[in-house]
Scaffold this motif. Structure first.
Motif, short mmCIF file in Angstrom:
data_model
loop_
_atom_site.label_atom_id
_atom_site.label_comp_id
_atom_site.label_asym_id
_atom_site.label_seq_id
_atom_site.Cartn_x
_atom_site.Cartn_y
_atom_site.Cartn_z
N MET A 97 -26.33 -58.49 -31.12
CA MET A 97 -25.18 -58.49 -30.23
C MET A 97 -24.58 -57.09 -30.21
SD MET A 97 -21.83 -60.94 -30.25
CE MET A 97 -22.72 -62.32 -29.60
N ARG A 98 -24.14 -56.67 -29.05
CA ARG A 98 -23.60 -55.33 -28.87
C ARG A 98 -22.18 -55.43 -28.29
NH1 ARG A 98 -27.48 -52.85 -25.26
NH2 ARG A 98 -28.86 -52.87 -27.03
N GLY A 99 -21.20 -54.75 -28.93
CA GLY A 99 -19.82 -54.81 -28.47
C GLY A 99 -19.20 -53.44 -28.29
N LEU A 100 -18.27 -53.36 -27.34
CA LEU A 100 -17.55 -52.13 -27.05
C LEU A 100 -16.07 -52.31 -27.35
CD1 LEU A 100 -17.25 -49.26 -25.76
CD2 LEU A 100 -16.93 -50.44 -23.56
N ASP A 101 -15.50 -51.35 -28.05
CA ASP A 101 -14.07 -51.26 -28.27
C ASP A 101 -13.58 -50.13 -27.36
OD1 ASP A 101 -11.48 -51.12 -29.23
OD2 ASP A 101 -12.04 -50.50 -31.26
N PHE A 102 -13.04 -50.50 -26.19
CA PHE A 102 -12.59 -49.51 -25.21
C PHE A 102 -11.17 -49.10 -25.55
CE2 PHE A 102 -10.47 -48.29 -21.27
CZ PHE A 102 -11.31 -47.26 -20.87
N GLY A 103 -10.97 -47.78 -25.73
CA GLY A 103 -9.68 -47.27 -26.19
C GLY A 103 -9.54 -47.53 -27.68
N CYS A 104 -10.56 -47.13 -28.44
CA CYS A 104 -10.70 -47.53 -29.84
C CYS A 104 -9.67 -46.93 -30.78
CB CYS A 104 -12.11 -47.23 -30.34
SG CYS A 104 -12.53 -45.48 -30.42
N GLY A 105 -8.98 -45.87 -30.38
CA GLY A 105 -7.98 -45.28 -31.28
C GLY A 105 -8.60 -44.91 -32.61
#
Length: 162
Positions: free
Chosen positions: A1-9
């Protein structure tokens, strides 16, 4: 599974994804935030793919991520004129789920709305993510130092995924 944290800080959500065995990616517009994220991931000995967002396009193929998280009021920090493009890009690169949180209102202990630089409380986030279907919506409040923040958490699903 692949996930993105957009605006990860500082990379907290990205690192948590990696902790659960997810192939984690974090993007942020701030080079300094990415440097801090990389240090944090190293400290916890987690592999996360961090990159700086150019403010225009997300450099990932269509449907690259199983899910995308955009949390902590990140959308409130984006100029309203750019929100539509961001939503299109996130929907383009996300295969199944998008989870966003959005600050609706901040009120101080006197009942006033302080000017704190957060724009577009009136923006219709549901319409921005119209290629996906809204499957859950929750309101929550946090009070800290006399300031109450009301936020909304929305989860969208792409029912047209291939």
């Amino acid at each position: 599974m692949r996930g993105l944290d957009f605006g990860c800080g500082s990379g907290r959500q990205s690192i948590l994804m990696a902790e659960f065995g997810i192939e984690a990616y974090g993007v942020d517009i701030s080079q300094r935030a990415i440097e801090i994220s990389e240090q944090m991931a190293g400290y916890f000995d987690k592999k996360v793919n961090f990159s700086v967002y150019n403010g225009k396009n997300l450099e990932f193929p269509d449907g690259f991520f199983d899910f995308t998280a955009c949390l902590g009021g990140v959308l409130n920090c984006i100029p309203k004129s750019e929100l539509e493009n961001i939503a299109k890009e996130l929907q383009r690169i996300t295969k199944t789920y998008i989870c966003v949180s959005y600050i609706q209102e901040k009120i101080d202990k006197n009942g006033d709305t302080p000017n704190i630089g957060i724009e577009h409380f009136d923006c219709d986030i549901e319409k921005l993510f119209n290629k996906f279907k809204l499957i859950d919506k929750s309101l929550f409040q946090i009070t800290e130092n006399g300031l109450t923040t009301t936020s909304e958490l929305l989860i969208f699903k792409n029912f047209l995924e291939k």
